[in-house]
Design a protein around this motif. Sequence first.
Motif, mmCIF file in Angstrom:
data_model
loop_
_atom_site.group_PDB
_atom_site.id
_atom_site.type_symbol
_atom_site.label_atom_id
_atom_site.label_comp_id
_atom_site.label_asym_id
_atom_site.label_seq_id
_atom_site.Cartn_x
_atom_site.Cartn_y
_atom_site.Cartn_z
ATOM 1 N N UNK A 1 0.870 -1.325 -0.239
ATOM 2 C CA UNK A 1 0.181 0.079 0.025
ATOM 3 C C UNK A 1 0.784 1.321 -0.102
ATOM 4 N N UNK A 2 1.780 1.451 0.890
ATOM 5 C CA UNK A 2 2.779 2.636 0.988
ATOM 6 C C UNK A 2 3.578 2.643 -0.684
ATOM 7 N N UNK B 1 -6.272 -16.324 -4.747
ATOM 8 C CA UNK B 1 -7.286 -15.700 -4.223
ATOM 9 C C UNK B 1 -6.743 -14.729 -3.116
ATOM 10 N N UNK B 2 -6.161 -15.148 -2.004
ATOM 11 C CA UNK B 2 -5.427 -14.022 -1.075
ATOM 12 C C UNK B 2 -4.599 -13.187 -1.891
ATOM 13 N N UNK B 3 -3.860 -13.422 -2.694
ATOM 14 C CA UNK B 3 -3.042 -12.581 -3.343
ATOM 15 C C UNK B 3 -3.824 -11.506 -4.089
ATOM 16 N N UNK B 4 -4.863 -11.874 -4.944
ATOM 17 C CA UNK B 4 -5.591 -11.052 -5.594
ATOM 18 C C UNK B 4 -6.283 -9.954 -4.418
ATOM 19 N N UNK B 5 -6.677 -10.681 -3.658
ATOM 20 C CA UNK B 5 -7.509 -9.819 -2.544
ATOM 21 C C UNK B 5 -6.844 -8.901 -1.896
ATOM 22 N N UNK B 6 -5.641 -9.260 -1.441
ATOM 23 C CA UNK B 6 -4.744 -8.252 -0.869
ATOM 24 C C UNK B 6 -4.110 -7.338 -1.755
ATOM 25 N N UNK C 1 -6.723 -1.258 -11.875
ATOM 26 C CA UNK C 1 -7.219 -2.621 -12.584
ATOM 27 C C UNK C 1 -5.790 -3.345 -13.058
ATOM 28 N N UNK C 2 -5.170 -2.540 -13.711
ATOM 29 C CA UNK C 2 -3.800 -3.096 -14.171
ATOM 30 C C UNK C 2 -2.813 -3.635 -13.104
ATOM 31 N N UNK C 3 -2.729 -2.871 -11.991
ATOM 32 C CA UNK C 3 -2.155 -3.278 -10.713
ATOM 33 C C UNK C 3 -2.575 -4.531 -10.013
ATOM 34 N N UNK C 4 -3.865 -4.503 -10.061
ATOM 35 C CA UNK C 4 -4.472 -5.593 -9.119
ATOM 36 C C UNK C 4 -4.232 -6.910 -10.147
ATOM 37 N N UNK D 1 -5.791 -6.028 -4.220
ATOM 38 C CA UNK D 1 -6.930 -5.048 -4.379
ATOM 39 C C UNK D 1 -7.111 -4.146 -3.191
ATOM 40 N N UNK D 2 -7.139 -4.775 -2.051
ATOM 41 C CA UNK D 2 -6.937 -3.927 -0.730
ATOM 42 C C UNK D 2 -5.972 -2.859 -0.712
ATOM 43 N N UNK D 3 -4.647 -3.379 -1.193
ATOM 44 C CA UNK D 3 -3.522 -2.416 -1.033
ATOM 45 C C UNK D 3 -3.643 -1.323 -1.943
ATOM 46 N N UNK D 4 -3.961 -1.726 -3.171
ATOM 47 C CA UNK D 4 -4.327 -0.635 -4.407
ATOM 48 C C UNK D 4 -5.505 0.362 -3.843
ATOM 49 N N UNK D 5 -6.834 -0.238 -3.499
ATOM 50 C CA UNK D 5 -7.863 0.670 -3.085
ATOM 51 C C UNK D 5 -7.373 1.578 -1.951
#
Length: 169
Positions: A42-43, A144-149, A108-111, A151-155
């Motif tokens: 995220x940072x 699944x966990x990597x994609x969700x994490x 979207x690209x980053x996720x 998305x959360x980091x980018x969001x």
Amino acid sequence: MKTTENSYSNNIIRLTYCGMLIGLSAVGAMIKVSGSIAFDSMPGFFAALFLGPVQGAIVAALGHLLTAATSGFPMTLPMHIFLIIEMGLIAYLFGVIYKKRGAIVSSVVAIVLNGPVGTLIAVPLSIIFGLPFNGWPLFSALIVPLTLASAANVFLAMLVFKALNKRMN
């Protein structure tokens, strides 16, 4: 003379921001989702927006290094070195694409790159590096966990950046 002083002052401020964001990556590295998947990027994503793509790449790469180190390098050092480079590249592209295409496309690209594509790349590398847990079972466990994490980091990075921009203007 003033131009040089302003440049020097600006460089010190940017370096200080990078240091603070690397420190936040260390905190995020301690918030694990699964194994070496954490809130360390995220940072880095935020830095790519706020300071620029190069600084974002540095913060994101060091963030993954901190997560891997605090996890005991579960996927071996060579694999994590590759992931450090990959994470830096993804954060760099996120910052570049944000400037050209905006928030939605860059997010979207980053996720997608950090989630499904990164996991897909890990499949042959895990076999090449001889990981005990490799190939498609590794993909199935991480997707699944990597994609969700991701998305959360980018969001969260985008949310903080937008809020900060709104407050500064």
